[in-house]
Design a protein around this motif. Structure first.
Motif, PDB file in Angstrom:
ATOM      1  N   GLU A  38       3.089 -95.977 -57.358  1.00  0.00           N
ATOM      2  CA  GLU A  38       2.436 -95.468 -56.160  1.00  0.00           C
ATOM      3  C   GLU A  38       1.029 -95.007 -56.486  1.00  0.00           C
ATOM      4  O   GLU A  38       0.678 -94.825 -57.649  1.00  0.00           O
ATOM      5  N   SER A  39       0.232 -94.827 -55.447  1.00  0.00           N
ATOM      6  CA  SER A  39      -1.126 -94.309 -55.602  1.00  0.00           C
ATOM      7  C   SER A  39      -1.058 -92.808 -55.799  1.00  0.00           C
ATOM      8  O   SER A  39      -0.336 -92.107 -55.079  1.00  0.00           O
ATOM      9  N   ARG A  40      -1.794 -92.321 -56.777  1.00  0.00           N
ATOM     10  CA  ARG A  40      -1.783 -90.894 -57.112  1.00  0.00           C
ATOM     11  C   ARG A  40      -3.085 -90.251 -56.650  1.00  0.00           C
ATOM     12  O   ARG A  40      -4.098 -90.921 -56.481  1.00  0.00           O
ATOM     13  N   ASP A  41      -3.077 -88.933 -56.534  1.00  0.00           N
ATOM     14  CA  ASP A  41      -4.284 -88.225 -56.094  1.00  0.00           C
ATOM     15  C   ASP A  41      -5.373 -88.219 -57.157  1.00  0.00           C
ATOM     16  O   ASP A  41      -6.511 -87.876 -56.883  1.00  0.00           O
ATOM     17  N   TYR A  42      -5.053 -88.655 -58.386  1.00  0.00           N
ATOM     18  CA  TYR A  42      -6.071 -88.745 -59.439  1.00  0.00           C
ATOM     19  C   TYR A  42      -6.677 -90.152 -59.519  1.00  0.00           C
ATOM     20  O   TYR A  42      -7.206 -90.565 -60.535  1.00  0.00           O
ATOM     21  N   LYS A  43      -6.583 -90.883 -58.387  1.00  0.00           N
ATOM     22  CA  LYS A  43      -7.237 -92.189 -58.200  1.00  0.00           C
ATOM     23  C   LYS A  43      -6.704 -93.294 -59.106  1.00  0.00           C
ATOM     24  O   LYS A  43      -7.449 -94.172 -59.541  1.00  0.00           O
ATOM     25  N   MET A  44      -5.403 -93.234 -59.390  1.00  0.00           N
ATOM     26  CA  MET A  44      -4.735 -94.280 -60.155  1.00  0.00           C
ATOM     27  C   MET A  44      -3.498 -94.715 -59.380  1.00  0.00           C
ATOM     28  O   MET A  44      -2.900 -93.926 -58.662  1.00  0.00           O
ATOM     29  N   ARG A  45      -3.136 -96.008 -59.529  1.00  0.00           N
ATOM     30  CA  ARG A  45      -1.812 -96.503 -59.111  1.00  0.00           C
ATOM     31  C   ARG A  45      -1.054 -96.681 -60.401  1.00  0.00           C
ATOM     32  O   ARG A  45      -1.478 -97.432 -61.281  1.00  0.00           O
ATOM     33  N   ASP A  46       0.062 -95.967 -60.532  1.00  0.00           N
ATOM     34  CA  ASP A  46       0.774 -96.049 -61.792  1.00  0.00           C
ATOM     35  C   ASP A  46       2.265 -95.832 -61.610  1.00  0.00           C
ATOM     36  O   ASP A  46       2.734 -95.478 -60.531  1.00  0.00           O
ATOM     37  N   PHE A  47       3.009 -96.119 -62.689  1.00  0.00           N
ATOM     38  CA  PHE A  47       4.438 -95.861 -62.738  1.00  0.00           C
ATOM     39  C   PHE A  47       4.836 -95.520 -64.165  1.00  0.00           C
ATOM     40  O   PHE A  47       4.152 -95.894 -65.114  1.00  0.00           O
ATOM     41  N   ASP A  48       5.932 -94.775 -64.284  1.00  0.00           N
ATOM     42  CA  ASP A  48       6.418 -94.328 -65.583  1.00  0.00           C
ATOM     43  C   ASP A  48       7.715 -95.048 -65.923  1.00  0.00           C
ATOM     44  O   ASP A  48       8.586 -95.210 -65.070  1.00  0.00           O
ATOM     45  N   ILE A  49       7.831 -95.435 -67.190  1.00  0.00           N
ATOM     46  CA  ILE A  49       9.091 -95.989 -67.695  1.00  0.00           C
ATOM     47  C   ILE A  49       9.575 -95.115 -68.842  1.00  0.00           C
ATOM     48  O   ILE A  49       8.810 -94.312 -69.393  1.00  0.00           O
ATOM     49  N   GLU A  50      10.841 -95.304 -69.210  1.00  0.00           N
ATOM     50  CA  GLU A  50      11.398 -94.620 -70.371  1.00  0.00           C
ATOM     51  C   GLU A  50      11.915 -95.673 -71.329  1.00  0.00           C
ATOM     52  O   GLU A  50      12.643 -96.584 -70.928  1.00  0.00           O
ATOM     53  N   ASP A  51      11.528 -95.569 -72.593  1.00  0.00           N
ATOM     54  CA  ASP A  51      12.004 -96.538 -73.590  1.00  0.00           C
ATOM     55  C   ASP A  51      13.374 -96.097 -74.113  1.00  0.00           C
ATOM     56  O   ASP A  51      13.881 -95.041 -73.719  1.00  0.00           O
ATOM     57  N   PRO A  52      14.010 -96.893 -74.977  1.00  0.00           N
ATOM     58  CA  PRO A  52      15.370 -96.559 -75.434  1.00  0.00           C
ATOM     59  C   PRO A  52      15.499 -95.202 -76.129  1.00  0.00           C
ATOM     60  O   PRO A  52      16.579 -94.626 -76.162  1.00  0.00           O
ATOM     61  N   ASP A  53      14.399 -94.671 -76.668  1.00  0.00           N
ATOM     62  CA  ASP A  53      14.452 -93.378 -77.337  1.00  0.00           C
ATOM     63  C   ASP A  53      13.999 -92.228 -76.450  1.00  0.00           C
ATOM     64  O   ASP A  53      13.943 -91.090 -76.897  1.00  0.00           O
ATOM     65  N   GLY A  54      13.660 -92.523 -75.207  1.00  0.00           N
ATOM     66  CA  GLY A  54      13.272 -91.478 -74.280  1.00  0.00           C
ATOM     67  C   GLY A  54      11.781 -91.217 -74.191  1.00  0.00           C
ATOM     68  O   GLY A  54      11.350 -90.277 -73.521  1.00  0.00           O
ATOM     69  N   PHE A  55      10.959 -92.051 -74.839  1.00  0.00           N
ATOM     70  CA  PHE A  55       9.515 -91.887 -74.705  1.00  0.00           C
ATOM     71  C   PHE A  55       9.089 -92.308 -73.304  1.00  0.00           C
ATOM     72  O   PHE A  55       9.512 -93.371 -72.823  1.00  0.00           O
ATOM     73  N   ILE A  56       8.278 -91.486 -72.651  1.00  0.00           N
ATOM     74  CA  ILE A  56       7.767 -91.803 -71.316  1.00  0.00           C
ATOM     75  C   ILE A  56       6.430 -92.519 -71.481  1.00  0.00           C
ATOM     76  O   ILE A  56       5.492 -91.987 -72.070  1.00  0.00           O
ATOM     77  N   ILE A  57       6.356 -93.739 -70.949  1.00  0.00           N
ATOM     78  CA  ILE A  57       5.140 -94.544 -71.007  1.00  0.00           C
ATOM     79  C   ILE A  57       4.706 -94.802 -69.575  1.00  0.00           C
ATOM     80  O   ILE A  57       5.499 -95.231 -68.736  1.00  0.00           O
ATOM     81  N   THR A  58       3.432 -94.522 -69.288  1.00  0.00           N
ATOM     82  CA  THR A  58       2.890 -94.771 -67.959  1.00  0.00           C
ATOM     83  C   THR A  58       1.969 -95.967 -68.022  1.00  0.00           C
ATOM     84  O   THR A  58       1.153 -96.096 -68.934  1.00  0.00           O
ATOM     85  N   PHE A  59       2.138 -96.859 -67.045  1.00  0.00           N
ATOM     86  CA  PHE A  59       1.238 -97.992 -66.874  1.00  0.00           C
ATOM     87  C   PHE A  59       0.445 -97.736 -65.603  1.00  0.00           C
ATOM     88  O   PHE A  59       1.040 -97.398 -64.560  1.00  0.00           O
ATOM     89  N   GLY A  60      -0.880 -97.878 -65.665  1.00  0.00           N
ATOM     90  CA  GLY A  60      -1.690 -97.576 -64.502  1.00  0.00           C
ATOM     91  C   GLY A  60      -2.905 -98.450 -64.351  1.00  0.00           C
ATOM     92  O   GLY A  60      -3.368 -99.089 -65.304  1.00  0.00           O
ATOM     93  N   LYS A  61      -3.424 -98.465 -63.124  1.00  0.00           N
ATOM     94  CA  LYS A  61      -4.654 -99.187 -62.783  1.00  0.00           C
ATOM     95  C   LYS A  61      -5.444 -98.288 -61.852  1.00  0.00           C
ATOM     96  O   LYS A  61      -4.883 -97.657 -60.956  1.00  0.00           O
ATOM     97  N   GLN A  62      -6.753 -98.269 -62.045  1.00  0.00           N
ATOM     98  CA  GLN A  62      -7.605 -97.460 -61.176  1.00  0.00           C
ATOM     99  C   GLN A  62      -7.447 -97.921 -59.743  1.00  0.00           C
ATOM    100  O   GLN A  62      -7.454 -99.119 -59.452  1.00  0.00           O
ATOM    101  N   ASP A  63      -7.256 -96.979 -58.844  1.00  0.00           N
ATOM    102  CA  ASP A  63      -6.999 -97.251 -57.425  1.00  0.00           C
ATOM    103  C   ASP A  63      -8.296 -97.455 -56.661  1.00  0.00           C
ATOM    104  O   ASP A  63      -9.280 -96.882 -56.919  1.00  0.00           O
TER     105      ASP A  63
END
Length: 123
Positions: A98-123
């Protein structure tokens, strides 16, 4: 040479509980390529996609990653395509695109060990 020019690039290092499982996750679900491995038996590996490298090392302690903070933020060119691929590959999406108020469209995933990785693009 200025201080700025002296820095080349960086790498994140994730301590993981099962190195083979992590390599499989990053290569088969997220499209990374394993570019390096070390140790006999292997206890360190590097996966890369574009300019993003993630170093994976066999965890030697019982530490767990934070469930509240990102471990890595990756800027991508086609966020919709990557989000679709993650869903098709049953990647655990923690926060959907989704679009965030910090001017990015991004989403978070969790890897098998629980690390949170966000992928984003400037909105």
């Amino acid at each position: 040479m200025s201080n700025q020019e002296n820095f080349s690039h960086s790498a994140v290092i994730f301590p993981v509980s099962n190195l083979e499982q992590s390599i499989d996750f990053y290569t088969n679900k997220l499209g990374f390529e394993k570019t390096f491995e070390w140790g006999e038996p292997m206890y360190y590996a590097v996966v890369k996609r574009g300019g993003v490298g993630i170093h994976l090392t066999k965890r030697s302690d019982g530490g767990r990653p934070s469930k509240y903070h990102r471990a890595l933020y990756v800027f991508v060119n086609d966020i919709d395509k990557l989000n679709k691929v993650c869903k098709e590959n049953s990647v655990h999406i923690v926060n959907d695109l989704e679009s965030r108020d910090y001017k990015m469209r991004d989403f978070d995933i969790e890897d098998p060990d629980g690390f949170i990785i966000t992928f984003g693009k400037q909105d």
